[in-house]
Write a protein that holds these residues in place. Structure first.
Motif, PDB file in Angstrom:
ATOM      1  N   VAL A  16      -2.268  -0.579  -4.280  1.00 49.43           N
ATOM      2  CA  VAL A  16      -1.206  -1.175  -3.462  1.00 49.43           C
ATOM      3  C   VAL A  16      -1.732  -2.474  -2.860  1.00 49.43           C
ATOM      4  O   VAL A  16      -2.940  -2.703  -2.807  1.00 49.43           O
ATOM      5  N   PRO A  17      -0.835  -3.322  -2.371  1.00 46.84           N
ATOM      6  CA  PRO A  17      -1.308  -4.533  -1.676  1.00 46.84           C
ATOM      7  C   PRO A  17      -2.107  -4.150  -0.432  1.00 46.84           C
ATOM      8  O   PRO A  17      -1.778  -3.190   0.269  1.00 46.84           O
ATOM      9  N   ALA A  19      -2.277  -5.370   2.480  1.00 49.12           N
ATOM     10  CA  ALA A  19      -1.506  -5.369   3.729  1.00 49.12           C
ATOM     11  C   ALA A  19      -0.789  -4.037   3.965  1.00 49.12           C
ATOM     12  O   ALA A  19      -0.521  -3.665   5.104  1.00 49.12           O
ATOM     13  N   GLN A  20      -0.513  -3.295   2.902  1.00 47.95           N
ATOM     14  CA  GLN A  20       0.210  -2.025   3.028  1.00 47.95           C
ATOM     15  C   GLN A  20      -0.602  -0.945   3.737  1.00 47.95           C
ATOM     16  O   GLN A  20      -0.040  -0.100   4.414  1.00 47.95           O
ATOM     17  N   ILE A  21      -1.939  -0.976   3.593  1.00 47.14           N
ATOM     18  CA  ILE A  21      -2.745   0.118   4.157  1.00 47.14           C
ATOM     19  C   ILE A  21      -3.864  -0.322   5.089  1.00 47.14           C
ATOM     20  O   ILE A  21      -4.445   0.503   5.795  1.00 47.14           O
ATOM     21  N   ASN A  24      -3.731   0.822   8.799  1.00 45.64           N
ATOM     22  CA  ASN A  24      -3.494   2.237   9.080  1.00 45.64           C
ATOM     23  C   ASN A  24      -4.799   2.848   9.616  1.00 45.64           C
ATOM     24  O   ASN A  24      -5.858   2.675   9.012  1.00 45.64           O
ATOM     25  N   THR A  27      -7.049   4.745   7.094  1.00 44.69           N
ATOM     26  CA  THR A  27      -7.611   4.055   5.930  1.00 44.69           C
ATOM     27  C   THR A  27      -9.125   4.001   6.036  1.00 44.69           C
ATOM     28  O   THR A  27      -9.678   3.667   7.078  1.00 44.69           O
ATOM     29  N   GLU A  40      -2.390   9.693   1.142  1.00 41.66           N
ATOM     30  CA  GLU A  40      -1.010   9.694   1.617  1.00 41.66           C
ATOM     31  C   GLU A  40      -0.413  11.098   1.509  1.00 41.66           C
ATOM     32  O   GLU A  40      -0.441  11.714   0.448  1.00 41.66           O
ATOM     33  N   LEU A  50      -3.892   6.078  -2.043  1.00 40.79           N
ATOM     34  CA  LEU A  50      -3.584   4.663  -2.194  1.00 40.79           C
ATOM     35  C   LEU A  50      -4.882   3.868  -2.099  1.00 40.79           C
ATOM     36  O   LEU A  50      -5.736   4.170  -1.270  1.00 40.79           O
ATOM     37  N   ALA A  52      -6.556  -0.212  -2.134  1.00 40.29           N
ATOM     38  CA  ALA A  52      -6.400  -1.666  -2.103  1.00 40.29           C
ATOM     39  C   ALA A  52      -7.795  -2.257  -2.230  1.00 40.29           C
ATOM     40  O   ALA A  52      -8.788  -1.624  -1.862  1.00 40.29           O
TER      41      ALA A  52
END
Length: 141
Positions: A16-17, A19-21, A24, A27, A40, A50, A52
């Motif tokens: 995923v990009p 910025a998406q994780i 969090n 992470t 997830e 996920l 990145a």
């Protein structure tokens, strides 16, 4: 099918990009691969992780861009024989060995482990590992 090699579904990995994780609190960051990972949760209780990657990641571009399915096996060395290896066999933490191969243009992770699922997906196992050498590196980057 390779003789004397069993495969059992383990998880799905999905790039995923960043910025998406990245922000969090759950992470984890691995400096070894400049990789961020987030387990997830979902209503089906399917293990989906996920991923990145930062600009310094040394992992194969296919691993960084394509989803993968992971399987546990009873004999990882035999499972890897004659395969196109994308990520060489290594032991990111004690009792867990893994590698990634390419099968029909699909990245596949192969895992051999003596750990329980709660140990693999829990927090404690990562402490002082090759993947996370400074403990549970959550959101540290």
């Amino acid at each position: 099918m390779k003789k004397d090699v069993t495969l059992k579904f383990h998880h799905v990995g999905h790039p995923v990009p960043l910025a998406q994780i990245k922000d969090n609190p759950e992470t984890k960051y691995s400096e070894l691969y400049d990789m961020y990972s987030l387990d997830e949760q979902n209503d089906f209780s399917l293990p989906i992780e996920l991923h990145a990657f930062g600009p310094k990641s040394s992992l194969d571009p296919l691993i960084q861009s394509q989803p993968h399915v992971a399987f546990t096996t009873n004999n990882i060395k035999k499972a890897l024989e004659g395969e196109h290896v994308l990520m060489p066999l290594y032991e990111p933490f004690k009792g867990y060995q893994c590698a990634m191969i390419l099968v029909n243009e699909q990245p596949i992770e192969i895992i051999e482990t003596t750990l329980s699922e709660s140990e693999i997906w829990g927090d404690g196992i990562f402490k002082d590992s090759i993947l996370y050498p400074h403990g549970d590196e959550r959101r540290s980057h």
